[in-house]
Design a protein around this motif. Structure first.
Motif, PDB file in Angstrom:
ATOM      1  N   PHE A   1       0.801  -1.216   0.000  1.00 45.90           N
ATOM      2  CA  PHE A   1       0.000   0.000   0.000  1.00 45.90           C
ATOM      3  C   PHE A   1       0.835   1.267   0.000  1.00 45.90           C
ATOM      4  O   PHE A   1       0.516   2.236  -0.670  1.00 45.90           O
ATOM      5  CB  PHE A   1      -0.932   0.006   1.209  1.00 45.90           C
TER       6      PHE A   1
ATOM      7  N   ASN B   1      -2.682   9.289  -2.980  1.00 45.98           N
ATOM      8  CA  ASN B   1      -3.819   8.745  -2.256  1.00 45.98           C
ATOM      9  C   ASN B   1      -5.038   8.465  -3.121  1.00 45.98           C
ATOM     10  O   ASN B   1      -5.734   7.479  -2.922  1.00 45.98           O
ATOM     11  CB  ASN B   1      -4.238   9.710  -1.143  1.00 45.98           C
TER      12      ASN B   1
ATOM     13  N   LYS C   1      -4.545   5.376  -4.957  1.00 47.78           N
ATOM     14  CA  LYS C   1      -4.472   4.210  -4.072  1.00 47.78           C
ATOM     15  C   LYS C   1      -5.806   3.500  -4.001  1.00 47.78           C
ATOM     16  O   LYS C   1      -5.898   2.294  -4.225  1.00 47.78           O
ATOM     17  CB  LYS C   1      -4.076   4.638  -2.650  1.00 47.78           C
ATOM     18  N   VAL C   2      -6.849   4.258  -3.676  1.00 47.07           N
ATOM     19  CA  VAL C   2      -8.173   3.657  -3.543  1.00 47.07           C
ATOM     20  C   VAL C   2      -8.615   3.072  -4.887  1.00 47.07           C
ATOM     21  O   VAL C   2      -9.103   1.950  -4.961  1.00 47.07           O
ATOM     22  CB  VAL C   2      -9.196   4.682  -3.014  1.00 47.07           C
ATOM     23  N   ALA C   3      -8.397   3.828  -5.950  1.00 47.82           N
ATOM     24  CA  ALA C   3      -8.771   3.345  -7.282  1.00 47.82           C
ATOM     25  C   ALA C   3      -7.947   2.125  -7.662  1.00 47.82           C
ATOM     26  O   ALA C   3      -8.485   1.133  -8.157  1.00 47.82           O
ATOM     27  CB  ALA C   3      -8.581   4.456  -8.309  1.00 47.82           C
TER      28      ALA C   3
ATOM     29  N   GLN D   1      -8.889  -1.039  -5.767  1.00 54.53           N
ATOM     30  CA  GLN D   1     -10.147  -1.603  -6.263  1.00 54.53           C
ATOM     31  C   GLN D   1      -9.954  -2.255  -7.631  1.00 54.53           C
ATOM     32  O   GLN D   1     -10.532  -3.309  -7.907  1.00 54.53           O
ATOM     33  CB  GLN D   1     -11.236  -0.527  -6.296  1.00 54.53           C
TER      34      GLN D   1
ATOM     35  N   THR E   1      -1.924   1.349   9.761  1.00 53.97           N
ATOM     36  CA  THR E   1      -2.748   2.402  10.386  1.00 53.97           C
ATOM     37  C   THR E   1      -3.935   2.795   9.498  1.00 53.97           C
ATOM     38  O   THR E   1      -4.747   1.968   9.179  1.00 53.97           O
ATOM     39  CB  THR E   1      -1.883   3.632  10.774  1.00 53.97           C
ATOM     40  N   THR E   2      -4.016   4.080   9.103  1.00 56.37           N
ATOM     41  CA  THR E   2      -5.210   4.495   8.363  1.00 56.37           C
ATOM     42  C   THR E   2      -5.285   3.802   6.998  1.00 56.37           C
ATOM     43  O   THR E   2      -6.366   3.480   6.516  1.00 56.37           O
ATOM     44  CB  THR E   2      -5.295   6.034   8.246  1.00 56.37           C
ATOM     45  N   ASP E   3      -4.144   3.515   6.389  1.00 57.10           N
ATOM     46  CA  ASP E   3      -4.143   2.747   5.137  1.00 57.10           C
ATOM     47  C   ASP E   3      -4.660   1.327   5.354  1.00 57.10           C
ATOM     48  O   ASP E   3      -5.339   0.764   4.495  1.00 57.10           O
ATOM     49  CB  ASP E   3      -2.724   2.668   4.553  1.00 57.10           C
TER      50      ASP E   3
ATOM     51  N   ALA F   1      -6.856   0.390   7.681  1.00 52.70           N
ATOM     52  CA  ALA F   1      -8.320   0.498   7.819  1.00 52.70           C
ATOM     53  C   ALA F   1      -8.952   0.656   6.445  1.00 52.70           C
ATOM     54  O   ALA F   1      -9.983   0.051   6.137  1.00 52.70           O
ATOM     55  CB  ALA F   1      -8.681   1.666   8.730  1.00 52.70           C
ATOM     56  N   SER F   2      -8.309   1.461   5.616  1.00 53.25           N
ATOM     57  CA  SER F   2      -8.812   1.715   4.267  1.00 53.25           C
ATOM     58  C   SER F   2      -8.896   0.424   3.436  1.00 53.25           C
ATOM     59  O   SER F   2      -9.935   0.105   2.858  1.00 53.25           O
ATOM     60  CB  SER F   2      -7.881   2.728   3.600  1.00 53.25           C
TER      61      SER F   2
ATOM     62  N   LEU G   1      -8.894  -2.631   4.463  1.00 50.58           N
ATOM     63  CA  LEU G   1      -9.845  -3.579   5.056  1.00 50.58           C
ATOM     64  C   LEU G   1     -11.261  -3.258   4.598  1.00 50.58           C
ATOM     65  O   LEU G   1     -12.055  -4.145   4.302  1.00 50.58           O
ATOM     66  CB  LEU G   1      -9.758  -3.561   6.585  1.00 50.58           C
TER      67      LEU G   1
END
Ligand code: ZN
Ligand code: ZN
Ligand code: ZN
Ligand code: ZN
Ligand code: ZN
Ligand code: ZN
Ligand code: ZN
Ligand code: ZN
Lengths: 359, 359
Positions: free
Chosen positions: A112, A118, A121-123, A126, A144-146, A148-149, A151
């Motif tokens: 990640f 950022n 990353k999400v795109a 997916q 950490t926040t990544d 959670a993201s 998951l």
């Protein structure tokens, strides 16, 4: 599987099935004509590991397309002393390419923190979920926040995910909470993270803090797998010690079995996390005729042999005595016998969906 | 609620219930003796808003403890021309303090990007979830991977969450997917984000790109609420235009109703997102005797009056003609009548759990 034969006897000789290192670091993995993979399998076999899952991120590059995969496969043909499988790493834009390589590797690794910005990353994550076969494992090093993201993304896309090399208290707590709520998440902790902390090596950010380490031990039930990972190599590099390919491998089982001697772990804890769970999570083949014998409760001072170790000079209370692979003894008291390399590239095992599995 | 009286008549005079701006930006909110709150309520009332939810983050500070809340409450006592409620903002370490202020504010705002480092972000967000009453709304401005992160934490802690001022394509897609999978998430988009993009103002990072904006329009069904937010103020600042407190407020309804005239929105789309959904999501009181009349389809060129507008000189096809608050006409054709400020601080409305609601 081979069980524990004389676990209850007074001298504590134990037998364990061949161990799995789910995150083996091979520095020269994608360097042409490198014998690092051969050497890592040799050190692994000598230490009781009959199977290694090779991380796709190496010292000078990573397996991220068909070309780099070919180089690693070629290096694998030099010979291997235990079985191994290869993985492929996700990048910001190789979702399509990995779909072509899926049949030839054991899992997809989503590093990640190495994906670009950022938004993508999400795109990208997916896109990888869409491109990767649903039955094949996905591994991430998100924190950490990544964490959670990813998951959440895994949950929304109905994918199970394995989090590798957890070191942070918040992360193990989050994984524990996720499991409690029914999420399909598993994780591993590097064995070195259980025994070394930033208290021992100030400034060593990749080690847990003392507080993190305590949290890892408290959440033992949440830890599915113990791994070796790249942490020993990173530590050697950080301390300007020789970064041999075998660093951390010989230490693994003696460290854990010393905790068994000290009453901090049970043999079952170790067997579950170095054999049963790795096989289940990563759908690995059963290795008939692979097992090891070790002795617990005979203290000795660790001496550095082939590879540097931060535990040199420390007292260990367990040692691997004999390793058997394919029903043949390959190692006695830490000395590799003159056996030919009989390990196989098992990367394509489980490549087809379980319903039409070719075993 | 007051319905749409003569929606189907030829001249397109419509009536709407009093509107709610769920994210009003008040620059001097926590500055002692500031009349910004009074002035924002006046501009809001003149434009058809009978209720504003004041964002706790202001120009020179934010509502983050009992002391700053007191200053805002004091400023509220100078008089208000529409009802309002106050919120409190989460910081990395005020989880305990906000639990004391919970009864006096309408919601908790978690400005994800302002929390300190990543490790404490996950910990801080979870601490806030634990400390905040389960029945009270939580709002966040988290983006991209942070958004995915907070959605997971909300889901694991069984909290519903509202995402404010969405601008990014990936974010609206993620929220759409989350809703589809049954997550308790709602969102708003700033009205300016629907009509202005980085194509109009290159380098203006807080506006959507043209591609983002197209995605927002495509995901209209996913957008629960239209808001004003701080975007108009930020844009004025970016363009070195006067940053009056009223910027963006008068534009809101004419912009949306012009889209109705153009067939891009229905009146129901507007009513749902400026009245019905805001009331439901934020558990606001019903405002009897609050409504507005507007006319659609009579084009005119927008002139700048009290506040700068990026739409000055552009043709609008709708205007607010008459605003009624507490059954009294307060504004006619954009001119505020000489009425006393009769708005109330409704922050404590819904402070108790719904089962023992005091209405
Ligand atoms: Zn086995
Ligand atoms: Zn013995
Ligand atoms: Zn192709
Ligand atoms: Zn999907
Ligand atoms: Zn109403
Ligand atoms: Zn008319
Ligand atoms: Zn207290
Ligand atoms: Zn909780």
């Amino acid at each position: 599987d081979v069980g524990l034969r004389d676990y209850q006897t007074s001298h504590r000789a134990i037998q364990l099935p061949g161990l799995v290192n789910i995150a083996a670091f091979v520095p020269g993995l994608v360097s042409r004509d490198s014998d690092d993979l051969e050497r890592v399998t040799k050190a692994s076999a000598a230490s009781g590991f009959s199977m290694i899952r090779v991380m796709p991120v190496a010292k000078d590059g990573s397996i991220s397309d068909v070309k780099s995969l070919k180089i690693a496969q070629q290096n694998g043909k030099r010979g291997a002393y235990c079985d191994f499988n290869l993985s492929i790493t996700a990048t910001s834009d190789n979702a399509h390419q990995i779909s072509h390589a899926a049949g030839e590797v054991g899992s997809l690794f989503i590093p990640f923190n190495h994906l670009s910005d950022n938004i993508s990353k999400v795109a990208a994550v997916q896109a990888h979920f869409e491109a990767w076969p649903t039955h094949k494992p996905i591994i991430t090093d998100a924190r950490t926040t990544d964490l959670a993201s990813i998951l959440l993304l895994a949950s929304l896309h109905n994918r199970r995910i394995h989090v590798t090399a957890v070191t942070i208290k918040e992360d193990i707590k989050l994984i524990a909470l996720g499991k409690q709520k029914g999420m399909k998440v598993t994780c591993d902790v590097c064995i070195y993270s259980l025994y070394l902390s930033q208290k021992d090596y100030p400034g060593c950010q990749f080690l847990p803090t003392a507080e993190d380490q305590a949290a890892l031990w408290e959440h033992l039930e949440t830890i599915d797998v113990f791994s070796i990972g790249s942490l020993p190599y990173q530590l050697a590099h950080f301390l300007k010690q020789p970064t041999g390919v075998a660093v951390g491998i010989a230490d693994a089982l003696p460290l854990l079995l010393t905790s068994v001697a000290d009453g901090k772990l049970t043999i079952e804890d170790v067997k579950t996390r170095l054999h049963d769970n790795p096989r289940e999570i990563f759908e690995l083949h059963d290795q008939v005729g692979a097992y090891l014998e070790a002795e617990i409760d005979r203290p000795y001072t660790l001496k550095v042999a082939d590879a540097w170790s931060p535990f040199a000079g420390k007292v260990m209370k367990a040692a691997v005595q004999r390793v058997t692979f394919q029903d043949q003894v390959v190692c006695l008291d830490g000395s590799m016998l003159a056996v030919p390399p009989r390990g196989n590239d098992m990367s394509t095992h489980g490549a087809a969906p379980p319903t039409v599995a070719m075993t």
